[in-house]
Design a protein around this motif. Structure first.
Motif, PDB file in Angstrom:
ATOM      1  N   ALA A  59       0.821  -1.216   0.000  1.00 44.82           N
ATOM      2  CA  ALA A  59       0.000   0.000   0.000  1.00 44.82           C
ATOM      3  C   ALA A  59       0.853   1.262   0.000  1.00 44.82           C
ATOM      4  CB  ALA A  59      -0.934  -0.005   1.204  1.00 44.82           C
ATOM      5  N   GLY A  60       2.051   1.166   0.544  1.00 38.55           N
ATOM      6  CA  GLY A  60       2.987   2.289   0.494  1.00 38.55           C
ATOM      7  C   GLY A  60       2.527   3.496   1.286  1.00 38.55           C
ATOM      8  N   PRO A  61       2.740   4.729   0.742  1.00 40.32           N
ATOM      9  CA  PRO A  61       2.428   5.959   1.481  1.00 40.32           C
ATOM     10  C   PRO A  61       0.990   6.041   1.977  1.00 40.32           C
ATOM     11  CG  PRO A  61       3.760   6.459  -0.442  1.00 40.32           C
ATOM     12  CD  PRO A  61       3.394   5.017  -0.553  1.00 40.32           C
ATOM     13  N   ALA A  62       0.048   5.378   1.287  1.00 43.43           N
ATOM     14  CA  ALA A  62      -1.345   5.434   1.727  1.00 43.43           C
ATOM     15  C   ALA A  62      -1.537   4.822   3.105  1.00 43.43           C
ATOM     16  CB  ALA A  62      -2.238   4.723   0.709  1.00 43.43           C
ATOM     17  N   ALA A  63      -0.606   3.974   3.517  1.00 42.74           N
ATOM     18  CA  ALA A  63      -0.724   3.311   4.823  1.00 42.74           C
ATOM     19  C   ALA A  63      -0.086   4.107   5.956  1.00 42.74           C
ATOM     20  CB  ALA A  63      -0.089   1.926   4.752  1.00 42.74           C
ATOM     21  N   ILE A  64       0.613   5.194   5.653  1.00 41.51           N
ATOM     22  CA  ILE A  64       1.396   5.895   6.676  1.00 41.51           C
ATOM     23  C   ILE A  64       0.508   6.458   7.781  1.00 41.51           C
ATOM     24  CG2 ILE A  64       2.895   7.878   7.116  1.00 41.51           C
ATOM     25  CD1 ILE A  64       4.111   7.407   4.330  1.00 41.51           C
ATOM     26  N   GLU A  65      -0.484   7.266   7.437  1.00 40.88           N
ATOM     27  CA  GLU A  65      -1.306   7.909   8.463  1.00 40.88           C
ATOM     28  C   GLU A  65      -2.087   6.894   9.298  1.00 40.88           C
ATOM     29  OE1 GLU A  65      -3.617  10.937   6.596  1.00 40.88           O
ATOM     30  OE2 GLU A  65      -1.889  12.240   6.225  1.00 40.88           O
ATOM     31  N   PRO A  66      -2.694   5.862   8.694  1.00 42.80           N
ATOM     32  CA  PRO A  66      -3.355   4.844   9.531  1.00 42.80           C
ATOM     33  C   PRO A  66      -2.376   4.121  10.459  1.00 42.80           C
ATOM     34  CG  PRO A  66      -4.152   4.708   7.264  1.00 42.80           C
ATOM     35  CD  PRO A  66      -3.009   5.664   7.258  1.00 42.80           C
ATOM     36  N   LEU A  67      -1.163   3.877  10.005  1.00 41.47           N
ATOM     37  CA  LEU A  67      -0.175   3.216  10.859  1.00 41.47           C
ATOM     38  C   LEU A  67       0.195   4.098  12.044  1.00 41.47           C
ATOM     39  CD1 LEU A  67       2.148   1.654   8.122  1.00 41.47           C
ATOM     40  CD2 LEU A  67       0.915   0.370   9.898  1.00 41.47           C
ATOM     41  N   VAL A  68       0.361   5.392  11.809  1.00 42.67           N
ATOM     42  CA  VAL A  68       0.685   6.312  12.905  1.00 42.67           C
ATOM     43  C   VAL A  68      -0.442   6.336  13.927  1.00 42.67           C
ATOM     44  CG1 VAL A  68       1.095   8.737  13.483  1.00 42.67           C
ATOM     45  CG2 VAL A  68       2.223   7.731  11.490  1.00 42.67           C
ATOM     46  N   LYS A  69      -1.686   6.293  13.442  1.00 44.97           N
ATOM     47  CA  LYS A  69      -2.824   6.307  14.365  1.00 44.97           C
ATOM     48  C   LYS A  69      -2.861   5.057  15.229  1.00 44.97           C
ATOM     49  CE  LYS A  69      -5.841   9.285  11.582  1.00 44.97           C
ATOM     50  NZ  LYS A  69      -7.095   9.358  10.804  1.00 44.97           N
ATOM     51  N   VAL A  70      -2.615   3.886  14.620  1.00 44.55           N
ATOM     52  CA  VAL A  70      -2.700   2.651  15.397  1.00 44.55           C
ATOM     53  C   VAL A  70      -1.588   2.578  16.438  1.00 44.55           C
ATOM     54  CG1 VAL A  70      -1.250   1.092  14.016  1.00 44.55           C
ATOM     55  CG2 VAL A  70      -3.284   0.198  15.165  1.00 44.55           C
ATOM     56  N   LEU A  71      -0.477   3.296  16.207  1.00 46.10           N
ATOM     57  CA  LEU A  71       0.622   3.287  17.168  1.00 46.10           C
ATOM     58  C   LEU A  71       0.238   3.947  18.485  1.00 46.10           C
ATOM     59  CD1 LEU A  71       3.633   3.999  14.790  1.00 46.10           C
ATOM     60  CD2 LEU A  71       3.403   2.032  16.318  1.00 46.10           C
ATOM     61  N   LYS A  72      -0.813   4.719  18.469  1.00 40.92           N
ATOM     62  CA  LYS A  72      -1.254   5.373  19.699  1.00 40.92           C
ATOM     63  C   LYS A  72      -1.923   4.393  20.660  1.00 40.92           C
ATOM     64  CE  LYS A  72      -1.909   9.860  17.427  1.00 40.92           C
ATOM     65  NZ  LYS A  72      -2.877  10.926  17.068  1.00 40.92           N
ATOM     66  N   ARG A  73      -2.337   3.254  20.104  1.00 40.37           N
ATOM     67  CA  ARG A  73      -3.044   2.293  20.960  1.00 40.37           C
ATOM     68  C   ARG A  73      -2.542   0.866  20.806  1.00 40.37           C
ATOM     69  NH1 ARG A  73      -6.347  -0.512  17.642  1.00 40.37           N
ATOM     70  NH2 ARG A  73      -6.936   0.431  15.629  1.00 40.37           N
ATOM     71  N   GLY A  74      -1.554   0.660  19.927  1.00 39.18           N
ATOM     72  CA  GLY A  74      -1.120  -0.683  19.596  1.00 39.18           C
ATOM     73  C   GLY A  74      -0.324  -1.355  20.700  1.00 39.18           C
ATOM     74  N   ASP A  75      -0.356  -2.720  20.688  1.00 38.24           N
ATOM     75  CA  ASP A  75       0.463  -3.482  21.617  1.00 38.24           C
ATOM     76  C   ASP A  75       1.891  -3.560  21.088  1.00 38.24           C
ATOM     77  OD1 ASP A  75       0.356  -5.272  19.509  1.00 38.24           O
ATOM     78  OD2 ASP A  75      -1.166  -6.532  20.457  1.00 38.24           O
ATOM     79  N   LEU A  76       2.760  -4.266  21.801  1.00 35.80           N
ATOM     80  CA  LEU A  76       4.167  -4.321  21.433  1.00 35.80           C
ATOM     81  C   LEU A  76       4.365  -4.929  20.040  1.00 35.80           C
ATOM     82  CD1 LEU A  76       7.051  -3.769  22.306  1.00 35.80           C
ATOM     83  CD2 LEU A  76       7.114  -6.047  23.349  1.00 35.80           C
ATOM     84  N   GLU A  77       3.633  -6.024  19.750  1.00 37.55           N
ATOM     85  CA  GLU A  77       3.744  -6.661  18.438  1.00 37.55           C
ATOM     86  C   GLU A  77       3.328  -5.706  17.323  1.00 37.55           C
ATOM     87  OE1 GLU A  77       4.259  -9.518  15.417  1.00 37.55           O
ATOM     88  OE2 GLU A  77       4.852  -9.634  17.532  1.00 37.55           O
ATOM     89  N   THR A  78       2.202  -5.027  17.526  1.00 41.28           N
ATOM     90  CA  THR A  78       1.718  -4.077  16.519  1.00 41.28           C
ATOM     91  C   THR A  78       2.696  -2.919  16.359  1.00 41.28           C
ATOM     92  OG1 THR A  78      -0.578  -4.652  17.049  1.00 41.28           O
ATOM     93  CG2 THR A  78      -0.208  -2.592  15.860  1.00 41.28           C
ATOM     94  N   THR A  79       3.213  -2.424  17.481  1.00 41.37           N
ATOM     95  CA  THR A  79       4.170  -1.316  17.438  1.00 41.37           C
ATOM     96  C   THR A  79       5.416  -1.697  16.641  1.00 41.37           C
ATOM     97  OG1 THR A  79       3.434  -0.415  19.549  1.00 41.37           O
ATOM     98  CG2 THR A  79       5.659   0.166  18.844  1.00 41.37           C
ATOM     99  N   GLN A  80       5.940  -2.861  16.919  1.00 44.37           N
ATOM    100  CA  GLN A  80       7.140  -3.299  16.221  1.00 44.37           C
ATOM    101  C   GLN A  80       6.902  -3.424  14.725  1.00 44.37           C
ATOM    102  OE1 GLN A  80       8.945  -6.742  17.956  1.00 44.37           O
ATOM    103  NE2 GLN A  80      10.254  -7.150  16.196  1.00 44.37           N
TER     104      GLN A  80
END
Length: 389
Positions: A59-80
Protein backbone atom coordinates in the motif's frame (compact mmCIF):
# COMPACT_ATOMS: atom_id res chain seq x y z
CA UNK A 1 47.91 13.93 3.02
CA UNK A 2 45.65 11.33 1.44
CA UNK A 3 42.06 11.61 2.57
CA UNK A 4 40.32 8.59 4.11
CA UNK A 5 36.84 7.82 2.77
CA UNK A 6 33.94 7.49 5.19
CA UNK A 7 32.08 5.11 2.89
CA UNK A 8 31.04 2.01 4.82
CA UNK A 9 31.15 -1.22 2.84
CA UNK A 10 28.41 -2.99 4.75
CA UNK A 11 26.85 -6.34 3.98
CA UNK A 12 24.00 -5.23 6.21
CA UNK A 13 23.25 -2.36 3.82
CA UNK A 14 23.48 -4.64 0.80
CA UNK A 15 21.10 -7.09 2.41
CA UNK A 16 18.68 -4.32 3.33
CA UNK A 17 18.79 -2.98 -0.23
CA UNK A 18 18.00 -6.46 -1.54
CA UNK A 19 15.07 -6.69 0.87
CA UNK A 20 13.72 -3.38 -0.41
CA UNK A 21 14.11 -4.53 -3.99
CA UNK A 22 11.81 -7.47 -3.20
CA UNK A 23 9.05 -5.21 -1.86
CA UNK A 24 6.29 -5.00 -4.51
CA UNK A 25 5.60 -1.61 -6.04
CA UNK A 26 2.96 0.28 -4.08
CA UNK A 27 -0.56 -0.14 -5.46
CA UNK A 28 -3.82 1.60 -4.67
CA UNK A 29 -5.58 0.19 -1.63
CA UNK A 30 -8.86 1.41 -0.22
CA UNK A 31 -8.98 2.87 3.29
CA UNK A 32 -11.15 -0.07 4.30
CA UNK A 33 -8.56 -2.56 3.05
CA UNK A 34 -5.76 -0.75 4.87
CA UNK A 35 -7.80 -0.61 8.09
CA UNK A 36 -8.49 -4.33 7.91
CA UNK A 37 -4.82 -5.16 7.38
CA UNK A 38 -3.80 -2.93 10.31
CA UNK A 39 -6.24 -4.77 12.57
CA UNK A 40 -4.60 -8.03 11.45
CA UNK A 41 -1.20 -6.83 12.72
CA UNK A 42 -2.32 -7.87 16.20
CA UNK A 43 -3.87 -11.17 15.10
CA UNK A 44 -3.13 -14.35 17.04
CA UNK A 45 -2.20 -15.94 13.71
CA UNK A 46 1.43 -15.44 12.67
CA UNK A 47 0.48 -16.01 9.02
CA UNK A 48 -2.20 -13.31 9.15
CA UNK A 49 0.27 -10.88 10.72
CA UNK A 50 2.81 -11.61 7.97
CA UNK A 51 0.21 -11.24 5.21
CA UNK A 52 -0.99 -7.96 6.72
CA UNK A 53 2.58 -6.66 6.87
CA UNK A 54 3.18 -7.46 3.20
CA UNK A 55 -0.14 -5.92 2.18
CA UNK A 56 0.66 -2.67 4.03
CA UNK A 57 4.08 -2.54 2.43
CA UNK A 58 2.37 -2.79 -0.97
CA UNK A 59 0.00 0.00 0.00
CA UNK A 60 2.99 2.29 0.49
CA UNK A 61 2.43 5.96 1.48
CA UNK A 62 -1.34 5.43 1.73
CA UNK A 63 -0.72 3.31 4.82
CA UNK A 64 1.40 5.90 6.68
CA UNK A 65 -1.31 7.91 8.46
CA UNK A 66 -3.36 4.84 9.53
CA UNK A 67 -0.18 3.22 10.86
CA UNK A 68 0.69 6.31 12.91
CA UNK A 69 -2.82 6.31 14.36
CA UNK A 70 -2.70 2.65 15.40
CA UNK A 71 0.62 3.29 17.17
CA UNK A 72 -1.25 5.37 19.70
CA UNK A 73 -3.04 2.29 20.96
CA UNK A 74 -1.12 -0.68 19.60
CA UNK A 75 0.46 -3.48 21.62
CA UNK A 76 4.17 -4.32 21.43
CA UNK A 77 3.74 -6.66 18.44
CA UNK A 78 1.72 -4.08 16.52
CA UNK A 79 4.17 -1.32 17.44
CA UNK A 80 7.14 -3.30 16.22
CA UNK A 81 5.51 -4.22 12.93
CA UNK A 82 4.07 -0.73 12.30
CA UNK A 83 7.44 0.95 12.89
CA UNK A 84 9.12 -1.61 10.65
CA UNK A 85 6.62 -0.92 7.86
CA UNK A 86 7.13 2.84 8.19
CA UNK A 87 10.89 2.32 8.03
CA UNK A 88 10.61 0.24 4.84
CA UNK A 89 8.28 2.77 3.21
CA UNK A 90 10.73 5.57 4.09
CA UNK A 91 13.64 3.63 2.61
CA UNK A 92 11.68 2.75 -0.52
CA UNK A 93 11.35 6.43 -1.41
CA UNK A 94 14.17 7.24 -3.87
CA UNK A 95 16.56 10.08 -3.11
CA UNK A 96 18.05 10.21 -6.63
CA UNK A 97 16.66 10.36 -10.14
CA UNK A 98 18.17 10.41 -13.61
CA UNK A 99 21.05 8.31 -14.91
CA UNK A 100 23.91 7.15 -12.71
CA UNK A 101 26.47 9.42 -14.41
CA UNK A 102 24.39 12.57 -13.98
CA UNK A 103 22.07 11.99 -11.01
CA UNK A 104 19.77 14.66 -9.63
CA UNK A 105 18.01 15.02 -6.32
CA UNK A 106 14.62 13.32 -6.33
CA UNK A 107 11.92 15.67 -5.04
CA UNK A 108 9.24 13.98 -2.93
CA UNK A 109 5.58 14.42 -3.77
CA UNK A 110 4.39 17.06 -1.32
CA UNK A 111 0.85 15.69 -1.58
CA UNK A 112 1.85 12.31 -0.13
CA UNK A 113 2.45 11.55 3.57
CA UNK A 114 6.12 11.25 4.50
CA UNK A 115 7.15 8.16 6.47
CA UNK A 116 10.46 9.78 7.49
CA UNK A 117 8.74 12.80 9.01
CA UNK A 118 6.32 10.50 10.79
CA UNK A 119 9.19 8.55 12.32
CA UNK A 120 10.84 11.78 13.47
CA UNK A 121 7.63 12.76 15.25
CA UNK A 122 7.23 9.31 16.80
CA UNK A 123 10.83 9.37 18.05
CA UNK A 124 9.98 12.28 20.35
CA UNK A 125 7.37 10.18 22.15
CA UNK A 126 8.02 7.99 25.13
CA UNK A 127 7.77 4.25 25.52
CA UNK A 128 8.39 1.55 22.94
CA UNK A 129 7.08 3.78 20.11
CA UNK A 130 9.76 6.39 20.68
CA UNK A 131 12.53 3.84 21.20
CA UNK A 132 11.73 1.82 18.07
CA UNK A 133 11.21 4.95 15.97
CA UNK A 134 14.62 6.20 17.10
CA UNK A 135 16.21 2.89 16.12
CA UNK A 136 14.53 3.08 12.71
CA UNK A 137 15.80 6.62 12.19
CA UNK A 138 19.35 5.55 13.04
CA UNK A 139 19.21 2.66 10.55
CA UNK A 140 17.77 4.84 7.78
CA UNK A 141 20.39 7.53 8.45
CA UNK A 142 23.17 4.95 8.27
CA UNK A 143 22.01 3.77 4.84
CA UNK A 144 21.35 7.28 3.51
CA UNK A 145 24.71 8.49 4.80
CA UNK A 146 26.52 5.79 2.84
CA UNK A 147 24.45 6.52 -0.27
CA UNK A 148 25.22 10.24 0.06
CA UNK A 149 28.97 9.81 0.55
CA UNK A 150 29.21 7.45 -2.41
CA UNK A 151 27.09 9.66 -4.68
CA UNK A 152 28.82 12.96 -3.87
CA UNK A 153 32.31 11.42 -3.94
CA UNK A 154 31.64 10.21 -7.48
CA UNK A 155 30.75 13.80 -8.41
CA UNK A 156 34.05 15.18 -7.05
CA UNK A 157 33.15 16.19 -3.49
CA UNK A 158 35.46 15.16 -0.66
CA UNK A 159 33.88 13.64 2.43
CA UNK A 160 36.53 12.10 4.64
CA UNK A 161 39.39 12.67 7.04
CA UNK A 162 41.84 15.40 6.05
CA UNK A 163 43.99 18.13 7.59
CA UNK A 164 41.80 21.15 8.28
CA UNK A 165 43.37 24.58 8.71
CA UNK A 166 41.48 27.13 10.79
CA UNK A 167 43.15 30.28 12.02
CA UNK A 168 46.64 29.26 13.16
CA UNK A 169 45.85 25.60 13.83
CA UNK A 170 45.97 22.50 11.63
CA UNK A 171 44.32 19.25 12.73
CA UNK A 172 43.05 16.04 11.20
CA UNK A 173 39.26 16.28 11.04
CA UNK A 174 36.29 14.71 9.34
CA UNK A 175 35.61 17.21 6.59
CA UNK A 176 33.23 17.99 3.76
CA UNK A 177 35.11 19.85 1.02
CA UNK A 178 33.55 21.31 -2.13
CA UNK A 179 35.82 22.94 -4.72
CA UNK A 180 36.19 23.25 -8.49
CA UNK A 181 36.55 19.46 -8.76
CA UNK A 182 32.86 19.07 -7.92
CA UNK A 183 30.98 18.39 -11.15
CA UNK A 184 27.59 17.32 -9.82
CA UNK A 185 24.28 19.11 -9.78
CA UNK A 186 24.20 21.60 -6.90
CA UNK A 187 20.87 20.17 -5.72
CA UNK A 188 22.65 16.90 -4.83
CA UNK A 189 24.44 18.69 -2.01
CA UNK A 190 21.14 18.83 -0.13
CA UNK A 191 21.86 15.15 0.57
CA UNK A 192 24.44 16.38 3.09
CA UNK A 193 21.59 16.52 5.59
CA UNK A 194 22.25 12.79 5.99
CA UNK A 195 25.96 13.26 6.80
CA UNK A 196 26.03 13.51 10.57
CA UNK A 197 29.06 13.56 12.91
CA UNK A 198 30.98 15.84 10.54
CA UNK A 199 31.57 19.29 12.05
CA UNK A 200 33.90 20.88 9.48
CA UNK A 201 33.19 22.13 5.95
CA UNK A 202 35.38 23.92 3.44
CA UNK A 203 34.14 25.60 0.25
CA UNK A 204 36.73 26.84 -2.18
CA UNK A 205 37.00 29.02 -5.28
CA UNK A 206 34.10 29.03 -7.75
CA UNK A 207 32.19 26.63 -5.49
CA UNK A 208 31.41 29.60 -3.20
CA UNK A 209 27.88 30.07 -4.56
CA UNK A 210 24.36 30.18 -3.21
CA UNK A 211 23.15 26.66 -4.06
CA UNK A 212 26.35 25.02 -2.78
CA UNK A 213 25.99 26.84 0.55
CA UNK A 214 22.34 25.78 0.73
CA UNK A 215 23.44 22.16 0.61
CA UNK A 216 26.45 22.41 2.92
CA UNK A 217 24.55 24.31 5.60
CA UNK A 218 22.13 21.36 5.91
CA UNK A 219 24.86 19.27 7.55
CA UNK A 220 23.25 18.43 10.92
CA UNK A 221 26.44 18.77 13.00
CA UNK A 222 28.18 21.61 11.13
CA UNK A 223 30.16 23.84 13.50
CA UNK A 224 33.08 25.26 11.49
CA UNK A 225 32.78 26.69 7.97
CA UNK A 226 35.70 28.02 5.89
CA UNK A 227 35.27 29.92 2.62
CA UNK A 228 38.54 30.15 0.68
CA UNK A 229 40.05 31.75 -2.42
CA UNK A 230 36.90 33.02 -4.08
CA UNK A 231 34.23 35.67 -4.15
CA UNK A 232 30.98 35.95 -2.23
CA UNK A 233 27.86 38.01 -2.89
CA UNK A 234 24.98 39.09 -0.70
CA UNK A 235 22.66 36.27 -1.81
CA UNK A 236 25.24 33.67 -0.79
CA UNK A 237 25.93 35.48 2.50
CA UNK A 238 22.22 35.34 3.32
CA UNK A 239 22.36 31.52 3.20
CA UNK A 240 24.83 31.60 6.11
CA UNK A 241 22.48 33.98 7.88
CA UNK A 242 19.70 31.41 7.67
CA UNK A 243 21.64 29.04 9.93
CA UNK A 244 20.49 28.74 13.51
CA UNK A 245 24.13 29.11 14.57
CA UNK A 246 27.70 28.47 13.46
CA UNK A 247 30.53 28.21 15.99
CA UNK A 248 33.44 29.24 13.76
CA UNK A 249 33.41 31.06 10.41
CA UNK A 250 36.43 31.91 8.26
CA UNK A 251 36.87 34.05 5.16
CA UNK A 252 40.31 33.44 3.66
CA UNK A 253 41.36 35.39 0.56
CA UNK A 254 37.70 36.24 -0.03
CA UNK A 255 37.38 39.99 -0.77
CA UNK A 256 34.88 41.75 1.47
CA UNK A 257 33.38 45.23 1.14
CA UNK A 258 31.40 47.44 3.50
CA UNK A 259 28.04 45.92 2.51
CA UNK A 260 29.29 42.38 3.08
CA UNK A 261 30.88 43.43 6.37
CA UNK A 262 27.51 44.78 7.55
CA UNK A 263 25.96 41.42 6.63
CA UNK A 264 28.64 39.56 8.60
CA UNK A 265 27.66 41.59 11.68
CA UNK A 266 24.22 39.95 11.54
CA UNK A 267 25.38 36.34 11.11
CA UNK A 268 24.70 33.83 13.94
CA UNK A 269 28.40 33.24 14.78
CA UNK A 270 28.83 31.90 18.31
CA UNK A 271 32.57 31.77 19.05
CA UNK A 272 35.03 33.02 16.43
CA UNK A 273 35.38 34.81 13.12
CA UNK A 274 38.62 34.71 11.11
CA UNK A 275 39.24 37.35 8.44
CA UNK A 276 42.40 36.50 6.50
CA UNK A 277 43.36 38.37 3.33
CA UNK A 278 39.92 39.95 2.87
CA UNK A 279 41.05 43.47 1.79
CA UNK A 280 39.50 44.95 4.93
CA UNK A 281 41.29 47.64 6.88
CA UNK A 282 42.13 47.41 10.56
CA UNK A 283 39.73 50.32 11.20
CA UNK A 284 36.86 48.38 9.60
CA UNK A 285 37.63 45.32 11.71
CA UNK A 286 37.91 47.41 14.88
CA UNK A 287 34.44 48.80 14.16
CA UNK A 288 33.14 45.24 13.71
CA UNK A 289 34.67 44.28 17.07
CA UNK A 290 32.74 47.10 18.71
CA UNK A 291 29.54 45.86 17.08
CA UNK A 292 30.20 42.27 18.19
CA UNK A 293 32.01 42.62 21.52
CA UNK A 294 31.49 39.00 22.60
CA UNK A 295 32.93 37.47 19.42
CA UNK A 296 36.58 36.47 19.04
CA UNK A 297 37.63 38.13 15.75
CA UNK A 298 41.03 37.21 14.31
CA UNK A 299 42.23 39.63 11.64
CA UNK A 300 45.12 38.94 9.28
CA UNK A 301 46.29 40.81 6.23
CA UNK A 302 46.96 37.46 4.56
CA UNK A 303 50.75 37.14 4.51
CA UNK A 304 52.09 33.63 5.11
CA UNK A 305 55.68 32.73 6.01
CA UNK A 306 55.42 28.93 5.99
CA UNK A 307 56.79 27.67 9.32
CA UNK A 308 55.28 25.70 12.18
CA UNK A 309 56.94 26.46 15.49
CA UNK A 310 57.24 25.06 19.00
CA UNK A 311 57.25 27.49 21.94
CA UNK A 312 59.25 25.15 24.20
CA UNK A 313 61.70 26.84 26.63
CA UNK A 314 60.31 30.27 25.75
CA UNK A 315 61.80 30.11 22.25
CA UNK A 316 60.22 30.02 18.81
CA UNK A 317 61.72 26.78 17.46
CA UNK A 318 60.84 25.78 13.90
CA UNK A 319 59.23 22.34 13.83
CA UNK A 320 58.66 22.20 10.08
CA UNK A 321 58.94 24.34 6.96
CA UNK A 322 56.22 24.29 4.30
CA UNK A 323 57.47 23.24 0.87
CA UNK A 324 57.87 26.08 -1.66
CA UNK A 325 57.00 28.70 0.99
CA UNK A 326 58.76 32.00 1.56
CA UNK A 327 60.46 30.45 4.59
CA UNK A 328 61.95 27.61 2.54
CA UNK A 329 63.15 29.97 -0.19
CA UNK A 330 64.74 32.18 2.49
CA UNK A 331 66.71 29.18 3.79
CA UNK A 332 64.97 28.61 7.11
CA UNK A 333 65.20 25.02 8.42
CA UNK A 334 63.80 22.74 11.08
CA UNK A 335 65.24 23.44 14.58
CA UNK A 336 66.20 27.02 13.69
CA UNK A 337 65.18 29.41 16.49
CA UNK A 338 63.52 32.61 15.27
CA UNK A 339 64.59 35.52 17.44
CA UNK A 340 63.46 38.61 15.48
CA UNK A 341 60.93 39.59 12.81
CA UNK A 342 61.32 43.02 11.20
CA UNK A 343 63.33 44.11 14.21
CA UNK A 344 60.69 43.00 16.73
CA UNK A 345 61.87 40.47 19.36
CA UNK A 346 60.33 37.01 19.04
CA UNK A 347 60.05 34.85 22.17
CA UNK A 348 57.18 32.62 21.04
CA UNK A 349 55.25 31.71 17.89
CA UNK A 350 52.52 34.24 18.70
CA UNK A 351 55.12 37.07 18.51
CA UNK A 352 56.07 35.97 15.00
CA UNK A 353 52.44 35.65 13.96
CA UNK A 354 51.65 39.13 15.26
CA UNK A 355 54.22 40.60 12.85
CA UNK A 356 53.20 38.45 9.88
CA UNK A 357 49.48 39.13 10.38
CA UNK A 358 50.05 42.82 9.62
CA UNK A 359 51.64 42.07 6.23
CA UNK A 360 50.13 41.31 2.84
CA UNK A 361 51.10 38.46 0.53
CA UNK A 362 54.05 39.59 -1.58
CA UNK A 363 55.61 41.74 1.11
CA UNK A 364 59.08 40.92 2.48
CA UNK A 365 60.04 40.67 6.14
CA UNK A 366 63.47 40.44 7.76
CA UNK A 367 63.91 37.32 9.90
CA UNK A 368 66.60 36.95 12.55
CA UNK A 369 67.28 33.38 13.61
CA UNK A 370 69.76 31.23 15.47
CA UNK A 371 71.23 27.99 14.16
CA UNK A 372 73.73 25.98 16.22
CA UNK A 373 74.35 29.02 18.47
CA UNK A 374 75.18 31.26 15.48
CA UNK A 375 72.84 34.12 14.61
CA UNK A 376 71.81 34.89 11.02
CA UNK A 377 69.40 37.16 9.17
CA UNK A 378 67.45 36.56 5.97
CA UNK A 379 64.69 38.19 3.94
CA UNK A 380 61.53 36.14 3.36
CA UNK A 381 58.82 36.98 0.84
CA UNK A 382 55.40 36.22 2.24
CA UNK A 383 52.96 34.10 0.26
CA UNK A 384 49.39 32.88 0.83
CA UNK A 385 48.20 30.22 3.22
CA UNK A 386 47.19 27.14 1.23
CA UNK A 387 45.58 23.87 2.28
CA UNK A 388 47.81 20.82 2.84
CA UNK A 389 47.71 18.29 0.01
Amino acid sequence: MRSVSLIHQSTKIAGFALFLALIPVAHAATPEEIAAQIESLSSDSYLRRENATNALLKAGPAAIEPLVKVLKRGDLETTQRAIGILQSIAMARPILEGDSDHPKLARPDSEQPDAWESLLTLSTMGGSRGERATMAIEEITHVRRSQTVQTLSMQGALIGVKEFVYGATTNLQRVVEINEAYQGDDSLLELLRWVDRVEFARIEGPAIRQDVLKGVTQMPDLKTLSLLYGDINMETMKVIGDLESIDHLEFRYVPLNEELLDAIATLPIRISLTLNGTDLSSDQVDALRQTLPGLNIEFKRGGFLGVRCNDSFNECIIQSVVDDSGAEVAGLQRDDVIIRANGEPVKKFADLQAVINTRDPGQTIRIGYRRLNVEYETDAKLGKLTEPN
